[in-house]
Motif scaffolding. Structure first.
Motif, short mmCIF file in Angstrom:
data_model
loop_
_atom_site.label_atom_id
_atom_site.label_comp_id
_atom_site.label_asym_id
_atom_site.label_seq_id
_atom_site.Cartn_x
_atom_site.Cartn_y
_atom_site.Cartn_z
N VAL A 138 0.50 -1.29 0.34
CA VAL A 138 0.16 -0.48 0.17
C VAL A 138 0.79 1.54 0.03
O VAL A 138 2.00 1.50 1.01
N ILE A 139 0.92 2.26 -0.91
CA ILE A 139 1.67 3.28 -0.98
C ILE A 139 -0.09 4.13 -1.10
O ILE A 139 -0.30 4.64 -1.44
N VAL A 140 0.61 5.06 0.31
CA VAL A 140 0.00 6.47 0.55
C VAL A 140 0.53 7.91 0.26
O VAL A 140 1.16 8.06 0.78
N ASP A 141 -0.08 8.08 -0.47
CA ASP A 141 0.51 9.87 -1.02
C ASP A 141 -0.54 11.09 -0.97
O ASP A 141 -1.41 11.41 -1.75
N GLY A 142 -0.47 11.85 0.12
CA GLY A 142 -1.46 12.54 0.62
C GLY A 142 -3.00 12.17 -0.02
O GLY A 142 -2.61 10.85 1.79
N TRP A 143 -3.70 12.34 -0.46
CA TRP A 143 -5.56 11.44 -0.42
C TRP A 143 -5.43 10.21 -1.24
O TRP A 143 -6.35 9.66 -1.55
N THR A 144 -4.35 10.37 -2.07
CA THR A 144 -4.68 8.90 -2.70
C THR A 144 -3.70 7.84 -2.54
O THR A 144 -2.83 7.13 -1.89
N VAL A 145 -4.36 6.41 -2.23
CA VAL A 145 -4.35 5.23 -2.06
C VAL A 145 -4.18 4.40 -2.86
O VAL A 145 -4.91 3.88 -3.70
N THR A 146 -2.81 3.94 -3.20
CA THR A 146 -2.75 2.39 -4.56
C THR A 146 -2.50 1.42 -3.59
O THR A 146 -1.47 1.46 -2.77
N VAL A 147 -3.03 0.39 -4.19
CA VAL A 147 -2.90 -0.78 -2.94
C VAL A 147 -2.13 -2.26 -4.95
O VAL A 147 -3.65 -1.87 -5.68
N ALA A 148 -1.93 -3.11 -4.11
CA ALA A 148 -1.10 -3.28 -5.33
C ALA A 148 -0.96 -4.99 -4.47
O ALA A 148 -0.14 -4.97 -3.43
N CYS A 149 -2.15 -6.01 -4.87
CA CYS A 149 -1.41 -7.14 -4.64
C CYS A 149 -1.62 -8.44 -5.04
O CYS A 149 -2.13 -8.97 -6.17
N VAL A 150 -0.63 -9.76 -4.52
CA VAL A 150 -0.87 -11.06 -4.81
C VAL A 150 -1.77 -11.82 -3.89
O VAL A 150 -0.76 -11.79 -2.83
N GLY A 151 -2.27 -12.36 -3.83
CA GLY A 151 -3.07 -14.09 -2.54
C GLY A 151 -3.50 -13.26 -1.89
O GLY A 151 -4.18 -12.91 -2.66
N ASP A 152 -3.65 -13.96 -0.42
CA ASP A 152 -5.47 -13.92 -0.09
C ASP A 152 -4.84 -13.16 1.49
O ASP A 152 -5.66 -12.89 2.25
N SER A 153 -3.46 -12.15 1.42
CA SER A 153 -3.56 -10.87 2.64
C SER A 153 -4.74 -9.71 2.12
O SER A 153 -4.99 -9.91 0.76
N ARG A 154 -5.04 -9.05 2.38
CA ARG A 154 -6.30 -8.25 2.19
C ARG A 154 -5.66 -6.11 2.89
O ARG A 154 -5.14 -6.59 3.86
N CYS A 155 -6.82 -6.10 1.60
CA CYS A 155 -6.86 -4.30 2.51
C CYS A 155 -7.88 -3.71 2.32
O CYS A 155 -8.35 -4.04 1.37
N ILE A 156 -8.62 -3.28 3.32
CA ILE A 156 -9.79 -2.90 3.64
C ILE A 156 -10.00 -1.32 3.56
O ILE A 156 -8.68 -1.37 4.47
N LEU A 157 -10.74 -0.21 2.77
CA LEU A 157 -11.01 0.39 3.92
C LEU A 157 -12.08 1.09 4.46
O LEU A 157 -13.32 0.06 4.04
N ASP A 158 -12.09 1.73 5.20
CA ASP A 158 -13.30 1.58 6.01
C ASP A 158 -13.49 3.36 6.34
O ASP A 158 -12.34 4.35 6.18
N THR A 159 -14.96 4.29 5.50
CA THR A 159 -14.58 5.19 5.46
C THR A 159 -15.51 6.18 6.17
O THR A 159 -16.78 5.07 7.08
N GLN A 160 -15.60 7.36 6.52
CA GLN A 160 -16.77 7.84 7.13
C GLN A 160 -17.86 6.91 7.35
O GLN A 160 -18.29 7.74 5.89
N GLY A 161 -18.59 7.21 7.88
CA GLY A 161 -20.38 6.85 7.97
C GLY A 161 -20.51 5.36 7.79
O GLY A 161 -21.29 5.27 7.81
N GLY A 162 -18.90 4.74 7.76
CA GLY A 162 -19.50 2.79 8.20
C GLY A 162 -19.04 2.52 6.49
O GLY A 162 -19.50 1.16 7.00
N ALA A 163 -19.07 3.07 5.78
CA ALA A 163 -18.87 2.07 4.59
C ALA A 163 -17.56 1.46 4.27
O ALA A 163 -16.26 1.65 4.36
N VAL A 164 -17.59 0.08 4.55
CA VAL A 164 -16.33 -0.50 4.19
C VAL A 164 -16.29 -1.12 3.01
O VAL A 164 -17.20 -2.10 2.44
N SER A 165 -15.66 -1.39 2.17
CA SER A 165 -15.00 -1.40 0.78
C SER A 165 -13.35 -1.87 1.07
O SER A 165 -13.05 -2.25 1.19
N ASN A 166 -13.37 -3.54 0.07
CA ASN A 166 -11.72 -3.69 -0.57
C ASN A 166 -11.29 -3.03 -1.40
O ASN A 166 -11.83 -2.76 -2.60
#
Length: 430
Positions: A138-166
């Motif tokens: 995961v690369i975080v540059d300011g407000w921009t988040v870039t995620v690269a993955c292989v396999g089954d580790s995971r990154c999720i995003l939880d935003t204000q208001g409770g919306a969760v996205s993979n």
């Protein structure tokens, strides 16, 4: 640019140094604050992580800082996880042309991540070790988040208001139909483990090798259709920010994405990471290594959004009550306002395993400072006669131009062909 009446007075001119200073000040003010925490419990000693918050796009320029957070879940030993942790970031950065502005840098980052993952896999396999690893990077540059993955580790995003996205895709053969089809089309076989009497047990695996994953780094003892080409997703958060939870499958085997986010709501990042691990262990026990990184992307003025100074010691009860009511109403209005603007903009997403699709078409691709062409994956210098277009072999498709870059060296071209099932796994082509 001239003003509406065709004239521009000297009083409108601003010294260049003042402009640069203003831009740096604005960029600093607009950047979010990052708070993070990490927690882990080890059973096999094959989980590793990376946290690096002092990376610079422009050497010597602190205003160009970005941060990296990653989890590597090794299998069949820890060598691949350790090697990937130590080398992947450098390989990704090495695939980005120098001298780019921030917007261009972010735009080429997905392609650089693909090159960096493939190069890391290729170089680790040269060591002759048979271990492999997942990678969620995961690369975080300011407000921009870039995620690269292989396999089954995971990154999720939880935003204000409770919306969760993979922000990642699980590359498990059991769950991912597209990956099963890709593996079999490339020459692999997918099936369960057979035991005495012909009974089949356990999750779907790829043969040869018996790996449950369709993508990883390393694993030289399985077919090359188990590829290191990552799924990449890039999003831009609103100025409300959000929370990232990055974890190995020891967490996700016990908790859903929503449950992981819910179990640590309201906690600061460090405590949140501990709570996620604690809840996973409570639910399932320590059956696997469990690693969790929590990253909070916080608006720079969030600390001043609510009153922080204590009220005067002497005030009548009615005034104190009115102040509390006013503060509560203000907090409620602020919360509703933040929830209303918590929009996440998707900038990029691609999960194809085909290098020709991931590296794109580029007429001027990859020229080094020496004037020679460079391999788009391993970054070695190539004479013009040595480079092989990543699109070569697709000459019958009018949408592709096999004489255009990016170009690959012969070794990387062989790896590309093997990953796509165009030659037998493990066979070296001269």
């Amino acid at each position: 640019m001239a003003s509406g009446d065709g004239r521009r007075g000297h009083q409108d001119l601003v010294p260049l140094a003042a402009l640069i200073s203003r831009e740096m000040k604005n960029e600093k003010m607009e950047k979010p604050t990052l708070k993070y925490g990490c927690a882990a419990q080890s059973k096999k000693g094959e989980d590793y992580f990376l946290i690096k918050t002092d990376c610079l796009r422009v050497p010597g320029n602190p205003s160009s800082a970005f941060s990296v957070f990653a989890v590597f879940d090794g299998h069949n030993g820890n060598a691949a996880a350790i090697y990937t942790r130590e080398n992947l970031l450098g390989h990704v950065i090495g695939a980005i042309p120098r001298g780019l502005g921030r917007e261009d840098w972010l735009q080429v980052l997905p392609r650089a991540l693909v090159a960096g993952f493939v190069k890391t896999d290729k170089e680790f396999q040269r060591r002759g070790e048979t271990s492999g690893t997942t990678a969620t990077f995961v690369i975080v540059d300011g407000w921009t988040v870039t995620v690269a993955c292989v396999g089954d580790s995971r990154c999720i995003l939880d935003t204000q208001g409770g919306a969760v996205s993979n922000l990642t895709v699980d590359h498990r053969l059991e769950d991912n139909v597209e990956e099963r089809e890709r593996v079999t089309a490339s020459g692999g076989e997918v099936g369960r483990l057979s035991i005495f009497g012909g009974a089949e047990i356990g999750p779907l695996r790829c043969w040869p090798g018996g790996l449950c994953l369709s993508r990883s780094i390393g694993d030289m003892d399985v077919g090359e259709f188990i590829v290191p080409v990552p799924h990449v997703k890039q999003v831009k958060l609103s100025n409300v920010g959000g929370r990232l939870i990055i974890a190995s499958d020891g967490i996700w085997d016990a908790l859903s994405s929503e449950a992981a986010a819910r179990t640590c709501h309201g906690l600061p990042a460090e405590l949140a990471a501990r709570q996620v691990v604690k809840e996973a262990l409570r639910t399932r026990g320590l059956k696997d290594d469990t690693t969790c990184i929590v990253v909070d992307i916080i608006p720079p003025d969030s600390s001043s959004s609510l009153p922080t100074s204590p009220p005067p010691k002497k005030q009548n009860k009615l005034r104190a009550l009115l102040l509390r009511i006013k503060s509560r109403n203000s907090s409620s209005k602020l919360s509703k306002k933040l929830s209303a603007v918590a929009v996440v903009e998707e900038l990029f997403e691609e999960g194809s395993a085909m290098l020709a699709e991931r590296l794109g078409t580029d007429d001027t691709a990859a020229q080094s400072t020496s004037g020679l062409f460079m391999c788009a994956v391993c970054q070695v210098d190539l004479a013009p006669s040595e480079g092989i277009s990543v699109h070569a072999g697709s000459i019958f498709s009018m949408s592709l131009k096999p004489w255009q870059g990016p170009f690959l060296c012969g070794d990387c071209r062989n790896k590309k062909d093997a990953m796509e099932g165009k030659r037998p796994s493990g066979v070296k082509v001269a």
